[in-house]
Write an enzyme that holds these catalytic residues in place. Structure first.
Site, PDB file in Angstrom:
ATOM      1  N   CYS A 107     -21.782  25.881  51.750  1.00 38.26           N
ATOM      2  CA  CYS A 107     -22.988  25.776  50.928  1.00 38.26           C
ATOM      3  C   CYS A 107     -22.499  25.335  49.556  1.00 38.26           C
ATOM      4  O   CYS A 107     -21.894  26.123  48.838  1.00 38.26           O
ATOM      5  CB  CYS A 107     -23.753  27.101  50.825  1.00 38.26           C
ATOM      6  SG  CYS A 107     -25.157  26.945  49.687  1.00 38.26           S
ATOM      7  N   CYS A 110     -24.520  27.326  46.560  1.00 36.12           N
ATOM      8  CA  CYS A 110     -24.331  28.763  46.323  1.00 36.12           C
ATOM      9  C   CYS A 110     -23.622  29.387  47.513  1.00 36.12           C
ATOM     10  O   CYS A 110     -22.418  29.232  47.657  1.00 36.12           O
ATOM     11  CB  CYS A 110     -25.662  29.431  46.010  1.00 36.12           C
ATOM     12  SG  CYS A 110     -27.045  28.919  47.054  1.00 36.12           S
ATOM     13  N   SER A 111     -24.358  30.077  48.371  1.00 37.77           N
ATOM     14  CA  SER A 111     -23.675  30.805  49.442  1.00 37.77           C
ATOM     15  C   SER A 111     -24.568  30.977  50.663  1.00 37.77           C
ATOM     16  O   SER A 111     -24.446  31.961  51.370  1.00 37.77           O
ATOM     17  CB  SER A 111     -23.259  32.178  48.918  1.00 37.77           C
ATOM     18  OG  SER A 111     -24.407  32.850  48.427  1.00 37.77           O
ATOM     19  N   CYS A 112     -25.474  30.018  50.926  1.00 31.84           N
ATOM     20  CA  CYS A 112     -26.385  30.149  52.061  1.00 31.84           C
ATOM     21  C   CYS A 112     -25.581  30.235  53.354  1.00 31.84           C
ATOM     22  O   CYS A 112     -24.597  29.523  53.532  1.00 31.84           O
ATOM     23  CB  CYS A 112     -27.352  28.978  52.099  1.00 31.84           C
ATOM     24  SG  CYS A 112     -28.373  28.904  50.615  1.00 31.84           S
TER      25      CYS A 112
HETATM   26 FE    FE Z   1     -26.551  28.687  49.140  1.00 33.31          FE
END
Ligand code: FE
Length: 199
Positions: A107, A110-112
């Site tokens: 991602c 961010c951190s999906c």
């Molecule tokens: Fe994300």
């Protein structure tokens, strides 16, 4: 001496832990959540929701070609057939590794991450170097992470978002022809389902 570091005294909380505790206290005070609710969520992600769910999905796909077809066609629905779904899993796309294609997930923003099948993302997945380099130089980064992709295979990088999360369907390991579905699930690792490892 070293023992002190292993103990977790409240007085030695990290900055992040203090912030989390402050946020929880505030949300409880405002009546938005209860402490019991927080405990339930933490417990669910510690025991019930994690890579073992994704491993069951992968193993089912390996033994049931019709399930695999449905999984690649509509990941969210096929994953739901095994009872997994919910937060951060509204739209899961499953991408299949083959002898000529190696898929890896990142991602960049961010951190999906597909929580219902993999749980919470590991710290390195959220780190800026991983997010930047997996797009810029995936093969070099994969090699550094111990994932040797054959030169003959194309590396495909999938950028997750709040709308779409990806799960890698690894190749079934050679020599696993006799294994049961449960035994196969035990072979599947979190990293293989992110695409930073091969089985
Ligand atoms: Fe994300």
């Amino acid at each position: 001496m070293g023992e002190d570091h292993d103990h977790h005294h409240p007085a030695e909380r990290t900055d992040v832990e203090r912030r989390a505790a402050a946020l929880e206290a505030l949300l409880v005070e405002k009546g938005i959540i209860t402490t019991e609710f927080v405990d339930q969520v933490v417990d669910a992600y510690a025991h019930d929701i994690g890579p073992m769910n994704g491993a069951k999905v992968v193993a089912r796909a390996w033994v049931d070609s019709q399930y695999k077809e449905r999984l690649l066609e509509d990941g969210t629905a096929a994953i739901g057939e095994l009872g997994f779904g919910g937060a951060e899993g509204d739209h899961i796309v499953v991408v299949e590794n083959t002898p000529t294609v190696h898929n890896v997930v990142v991602c960049t923003l961010c951190s999906c991450y597909p929580w219902p099948v993999l749980g919470l993302p590991p710290n390195w997945y959220k780190s800026p170097p991983y997010r930047a380099r997996m797009v810029r130089e995936p093969r070099a980064l994969l090699t550094e992470m111990g994932c040797a992709v054959p030169a003959s295979a194309e590396v495909r990088v999938w950028d997750s978002s709040a709308e779409v999360r990806y799960l890698v369907l690894p190749q079934r390991p050679e020599g696993s022809e006799q294994a049961s579905e449960d035994e196969l699930a035990a072979l599947v690792t979190r990293d293989a389902m992110i695409g930073v490892a091969r089985l």
